[in-house]
Design an enzyme around this catalytic site. Structure first.
Site, PDB file in Angstrom:
ATOM      1  N   ASN A   1       6.590  -8.316   2.521  1.00  0.00           N
ATOM      2  CA  ASN A   1       5.016  -8.153   2.434  1.00  0.00           C
ATOM      3  C   ASN A   1       4.411  -9.048   1.226  1.00  0.00           C
ATOM      4  OD1 ASN A   1       2.618  -6.839   3.267  1.00  0.00           O
ATOM      5  ND2 ASN A   1       2.727  -5.628   1.151  1.00  0.00           N
TER       6      ASN A   1
ATOM      7  N   TYR B   1      -1.368  -3.900  -6.635  1.00  0.00           N
ATOM      8  CA  TYR B   1      -1.238  -4.529  -5.548  1.00  0.00           C
ATOM      9  C   TYR B   1      -2.159  -4.708  -4.410  1.00  0.00           C
ATOM     10  CZ  TYR B   1       2.128  -7.761  -2.566  1.00  0.00           C
ATOM     11  OH  TYR B   1       2.471  -8.456  -1.919  1.00  0.00           O
ATOM     12  N   GLY B   2      -2.574  -5.822  -3.923  1.00  0.00           N
ATOM     13  CA  GLY B   2      -3.342  -5.623  -2.758  1.00  0.00           C
ATOM     14  C   GLY B   2      -4.358  -4.572  -2.694  1.00  0.00           C
ATOM     15  N   GLY B   3      -4.053  -3.795  -1.492  1.00  0.00           N
ATOM     16  CA  GLY B   3      -5.211  -2.914  -0.949  1.00  0.00           C
ATOM     17  C   GLY B   3      -5.053  -1.746  -1.591  1.00  0.00           C
TER      18      GLY B   3
ATOM     19  N   HIS C   1     -10.608  -1.998  11.619  1.00  0.00           N
ATOM     20  CA  HIS C   1      -9.367  -2.885  11.090  1.00  0.00           C
ATOM     21  C   HIS C   1      -9.254  -4.056  12.143  1.00  0.00           C
ATOM     22  CE1 HIS C   1      -5.113  -2.812   9.594  1.00  0.00           C
ATOM     23  NE2 HIS C   1      -5.580  -3.803   8.808  1.00  0.00           N
TER      24      HIS C   1
ATOM     25  N   ASP D   1      -8.956  -9.611   9.357  1.00  0.00           N
ATOM     26  CA  ASP D   1      -8.700  -8.078   8.936  1.00  0.00           C
ATOM     27  C   ASP D   1      -9.640  -7.073   9.144  1.00  0.00           C
ATOM     28  OD1 ASP D   1      -6.460  -6.601   7.986  1.00  0.00           O
ATOM     29  OD2 ASP D   1      -7.510  -6.271   6.155  1.00  0.00           O
TER      30      ASP D   1
ATOM     31  N   ASN E   1      -2.444 -14.383  12.534  1.00  0.00           N
ATOM     32  CA  ASN E   1      -1.881 -15.404  13.498  1.00  0.00           C
ATOM     33  C   ASN E   1      -2.825 -15.644  14.626  1.00  0.00           C
ATOM     34  OD1 ASN E   1       0.090 -16.190  11.882  1.00  0.00           O
ATOM     35  ND2 ASN E   1       1.657 -14.660  13.027  1.00  0.00           N
TER      36      ASN E   1
ATOM     37  N   LYS F   1      -9.573  -2.442   1.788  1.00  0.00           N
ATOM     38  CA  LYS F   1      -9.403  -1.378   2.490  1.00  0.00           C
ATOM     39  C   LYS F   1     -10.335   0.176   2.070  1.00  0.00           C
ATOM     40  CE  LYS F   1      -5.888  -3.667   4.475  1.00  0.00           C
ATOM     41  NZ  LYS F   1      -6.064  -4.028   5.869  1.00  0.00           N
TER      42      LYS F   1
ATOM     43  N   ARG G   1       2.125 -12.034  -0.098  1.00  0.00           N
ATOM     44  CA  ARG G   1       0.980 -12.327   0.436  1.00  0.00           C
ATOM     45  C   ARG G   1       0.433 -13.677  -0.036  1.00  0.00           C
ATOM     46  NH1 ARG G   1      -1.537  -8.398   4.417  1.00  0.00           N
ATOM     47  NH2 ARG G   1       0.193  -6.851   4.468  1.00  0.00           N
TER      48      ARG G   1
ATOM     49  N   SER H   1      -1.348  -3.557  10.234  1.00  0.00           N
ATOM     50  CA  SER H   1      -0.981  -4.530   9.261  1.00  0.00           C
ATOM     51  C   SER H   1       0.212  -5.049   9.464  1.00  0.00           C
ATOM     52  CB  SER H   1      -0.741  -3.672   7.986  1.00  0.00           C
ATOM     53  OG  SER H   1      -2.022  -3.122   7.547  1.00  0.00           O
ATOM     54  N   ALA H   2       0.300  -6.303   9.367  1.00  0.00           N
ATOM     55  CA  ALA H   2       1.421  -7.053   9.819  1.00  0.00           C
ATOM     56  C   ALA H   2       2.137  -7.118  11.091  1.00  0.00           C
ATOM     57  CB  ALA H   2       2.691  -6.740   8.918  1.00  0.00           C
ATOM     58  N   CYS H   3       1.070  -7.024  12.126  1.00  0.00           N
ATOM     59  CA  CYS H   3       1.420  -7.131  13.530  1.00  0.00           C
ATOM     60  C   CYS H   3       0.740  -8.468  14.139  1.00  0.00           C
ATOM     61  CB  CYS H   3       0.775  -6.164  14.247  1.00  0.00           C
ATOM     62  SG  CYS H   3       1.642  -4.575  13.981  1.00  0.00           S
TER      63      CYS H   3
ATOM     64  N   LYS I   1      -2.371 -10.187  13.009  1.00  0.00           N
ATOM     65  CA  LYS I   1      -3.530 -10.519  13.165  1.00  0.00           C
ATOM     66  C   LYS I   1      -4.298 -11.892  12.652  1.00  0.00           C
ATOM     67  CE  LYS I   1      -5.881  -6.808  11.092  1.00  0.00           C
ATOM     68  NZ  LYS I   1      -4.814  -6.210  10.847  1.00  0.00           N
TER      69      LYS I   1
ATOM     70  N   ARG J   1       3.409  -3.280  17.827  1.00  0.00           N
ATOM     71  CA  ARG J   1       4.433  -3.841  17.909  1.00  0.00           C
ATOM     72  C   ARG J   1       5.214  -2.513  18.985  1.00  0.00           C
ATOM     73  NH1 ARG J   1       6.922  -7.438  14.619  1.00  0.00           N
ATOM     74  NH2 ARG J   1       5.045  -7.967  12.980  1.00  0.00           N
TER      75      ARG J   1
ATOM     76  N   ARG K   1       0.896  -1.076   0.131  1.00  0.00           N
ATOM     77  CA  ARG K   1       0.085   0.110  -0.081  1.00  0.00           C
ATOM     78  C   ARG K   1       0.905   1.149  -0.145  1.00  0.00           C
ATOM     79  NH1 ARG K   1      -1.628   0.885   4.405  1.00  0.00           N
ATOM     80  NH2 ARG K   1      -1.306  -0.779   5.620  1.00  0.00           N
TER      81      ARG K   1
HETATM   82  O1  SAT Z   1      -3.970  -3.213   2.390  1.00  0.00           O
HETATM   83  S1  SAT Z   1      -3.499  -4.584   2.097  1.00  0.00           S
HETATM   84  O2  SAT Z   1      -4.701  -5.143   1.821  1.00  0.00           O
HETATM   85  O3  SAT Z   1      -2.490  -4.591   1.075  1.00  0.00           O
HETATM   86  C1  SAT Z   1      -2.531  -5.335   3.704  1.00  0.00           C
HETATM   87  C2  SAT Z   1      -2.515  -4.338   4.775  1.00  0.00           C
HETATM   88  O4  SAT Z   1      -2.127  -3.408   4.820  1.00  0.00           O
HETATM   89  O5  SAT Z   1      -3.195  -5.028   5.626  1.00  0.00           O
HETATM   90 MN    MN Z   2      -5.107  -5.086   7.298  1.00  0.00          MN
END
Ligand code: SAT
Ligand code: MN
Length: 598
Positions: free
Chosen positions: A378, A212-214, A241, A288, A269, A221, A380, A263-265, A267, A411, A72
């Site tokens: 990152n 890419y992604g979001g 979120h 998410d 898991n 998002k 996915r 993001s990436a903390c 969730k 974190r 993102r």
């Molecule tokens: O926004 S994304 O879907 O690319 C992933 C994220 O930041 O949680």
């Molecule tokens: Mn997210």
């Protein structure tokens, strides 16, 4: 061309975008498996997808992006509200008319030589009064394949749309038109001209330049958080979120818990946790996003609007998240992982030795001596939630599920204890509004810097953050509500040798167990300046492997100098909101300052 809808707004919009973007063809998606397979096959032929070994990972694909399009892009994400002050100090704002004019110029002819796909989609289960319908127009078949996993597509959506139903207009172009005879690249994008724009008043999304992604899967998002948060403000609900899980204690007590983490903390898991504590069970409802509405019983009811997981691959293994490993054994799209010589995927942190002869995430032979990871941090996986072995039976219940507790976290190397319970809903809002976390690879930019990320919504709140705090506070004014209890958690404290003190993952069940004991009135807590923490002996730490030399105190001690610094850091974080900051939060800060100085 005839399209399978009589919805005039949709037909008109498709005409308008066709005229603007000048695609070679227009294709109306039906969301079928056959369609997915055809598009995937086309992507294989183009070189965007590589089909993984059917013996290793049936019906799965690997893609790698342009190295300039990997996450993102918050600096290019805009909230284009009519008035600048409604976007607030934490969002990029641009005048909607100006943005539309800039982007219209970019979109003009931007789909030349490409197919324009029309994707009617629904966020939320079919038949739920809370579900939202969107239509994404995109020139990326990769996006169509991912959207089919992440949202509901096809006939039920068109039925819900009907002849005059409205939808969130979600326009996406990779911004890479093809001239006559020009060869396409595997990952078309336009990284120098990325715009991810939201028009909150008209509920529109315009995205350009990234695949890419979001940035590109606009149901996620853009719609389910940024646009939905504005709808939620106007209609009295919350779009958050947050992960959503179901917790069952050995006594058979059931509690649904949400968790807001950047993001990436972790969730995903936490949502798929396998408890180390005997007799406890976690089932997954979402990893998410969670929409929360007040039920007739005065409780908050949570619903995951997504149909799939778009999770971070690196670090995922049978020891950290066995359920995720079982979820993506088939029918999965992997993006920016490494590729093995025998046609499977690999990433740093996966079980076992690193295989030889990897292809790295850029598509080149991996050089282990390069010092670089083989998978992008990152990277996915995109996979249907229904494939998760511990998905809760009720995950698509149209009413959602009643929430008992909410976790906020991030974190933080220092200060934030393993778990703190808020003194009240308002104190919980204070904790959410002051959340801080070290930055990760989920967004473009430096990694590891502490930043304030209120409610983990900093990149996702579609309006003025202080008004958002006020919206949360309003729930406390309604005396008929039975609101969830709020907890701040931190799995990421480090010791002086930079080692994580807490083992995390399955051991986080110990924290969840204490929370359930609190909810059930069985556990005592002790006051600290930051909130309530477990009384001695109330958190089960039997047999847990803390960092060498660490004790319970290492997880809960609050350093006075750190605390005083935190008070000042919060004060400057709050200062950006000026007099739009709700008075109640200023009072909470004064109360913290007073507690810190005792
Ligand atoms: O926004 S994304 O879907 O690319 C992933 C994220 O930041 O949680
Ligand atoms: Mn997210």
């Amino acid at each position: 061309m005839t399209f399978p809808t009589k919805n005039k707004k949709l037909l008109d919009w498709v005409d308008e975008i066709t005229a603007l973007c000048e695609p070679e063809e227009v294709y109306f998606c039906n969301g079928s498996e056959e369609e997915f397979n055809q598009l995937a096959q086309q992507l294989v032929e183009k070189g965007t997808f590589k089909r993984l070994s059917d013996a290793k990972r049936p019906n799965s694909y690997w893609a790698h992006s342009d190295p300039k399009d990997v996450a993102r892009v918050e600096g290019r994400t805009f909230i284009c509200s009519e008035r600048e002050e409604d976007a607030g100090p934490t969002n990029n704002w641009s005048d909607p008319a100006e943005m539309k004019s800039t982007m219209t110029n970019l979109y003009r002819g931007s789909m030349r030589g490409r197919t324009m796909y029309v994707i009617p989609f629904m966020m939320g289960p079919v038949g739920s009064p809370f579900s939202l319908v969107g239509v994404e127009i995109t020139d990326s078949a990769y996006v169509v394949c991912n959207m089919r996993i992440m949202a509901t597509m096809g006939a039920p959506v068109l039925e819900a749309l009907g002849e005059d139903g409205d939808f969130v207009h979600s326009l996406h172009s990779v911004g890479s038109p093809l001239a006559e005879g020009q060869d396409d690249v595997a990952w078309p994008c336009n990284p120098d001209n990325i715009f991810i724009s939201h028009f909150p008043e008209t509920r529109e999304i315009w995205s350009f330049g990234s695949g890419y992604g979001g940035n590109a899967l606009l149901g996620k998002k853009c719609l389910a958080l940024r646009i939905a948060s504005v709808m939620a403000r106007d209609e009295g609900w919350l779009a958050e979120h947050m992960l959503l899980l179901k917790l069952t204690s050995p006594r058979g007590e059931v509690h649904y818990v949400t968790g807001a983490f950047p993001s990436a903390c972790g969730k995903t898991n936490l949502a798929m946790l396998v408890p180390t504590l005997p007799g406890w069970k976690v089932e997954t409802l979402g990893d998410d996003i969670c929409w929360l509405r007040v039920g007739e019983d005065g409780r908050l009811w949570g619903l995951n609007p997504e149909a799939g997981f778009f999770g971070v691959a690196p670090g995922t293994s049978y020891s950290t998240n066995p359920s995720a490993m079982e979820t993506f054994t088939s029918n999965t799209i992997f993006t920016n992982t490494a590729l093995t010589a025998d046609g499977d995927v690999w990433w740093e942190g996966m079980d076992g030795e690193r295989p030889d002869n990897l292809t790295d995430w850029t598509g080149k032979p991996y050089d282990p001596d390069s010092g670089k990871p083989a998978a992008h941090p990152n990277a996915r996986f995109t996979v249907s939630a229904a494939q998760c072995p511990q998905i809760a039976a009720e995950w698509q219940d149209p009413r959602g599920v009643p929430i008992s507790a909410m976790l906020f976290g991030g974190r933080r190397r220092t200060l934030a204890p393993l778990v703190t319970e808020a003194y009240s809903w308002e104190h919980g809002v204070f904790l959410g509004s002051t959340m801080a976390s070290e930055t990760t690879a989920a967004a473009v930019g430096a990694v590891g810097n502490l930043r304030r990320d209120p409610f983990a919504m900093l990149p996702f709140c579609g309006y003025h953050m202080a008004d958002y705090f006020g919206h949360w506070l309003k729930f406390a004014e309604r005396k008929d509500l039975k609101l969830p209890r709020v907890y701040l958690v931190n799995w990421f404290r480090k010791d002086e040798n930079n080692r994580f003190i807490w083992p995390g993952y399955g051991e986080n069940s110990r924290v969840l167990a204490w929370i359930v004991d609190r909810l059930e009135g069985r556990a005592d807590a002790q006051e600290t300046p930051l909130g309530l923490v477990p009384k001695a002996g109330e958190l089960d730490l039997d047999g847990v492997a803390l960092a060498p030399g660490a004790t319970k105190d290492s997880l809960f001690a609050i350093d006075r100098a750190d605390l005083l610094a935190e008070v000042e850091a919060i004060a400057s974080h709050y200062a950006q909101f000026g007099d739009r900051l709700p008075a109640r939060l200023a009072e909470e800060l004064s109360a913290l300052r007073a507690r810190a100085q005792v």
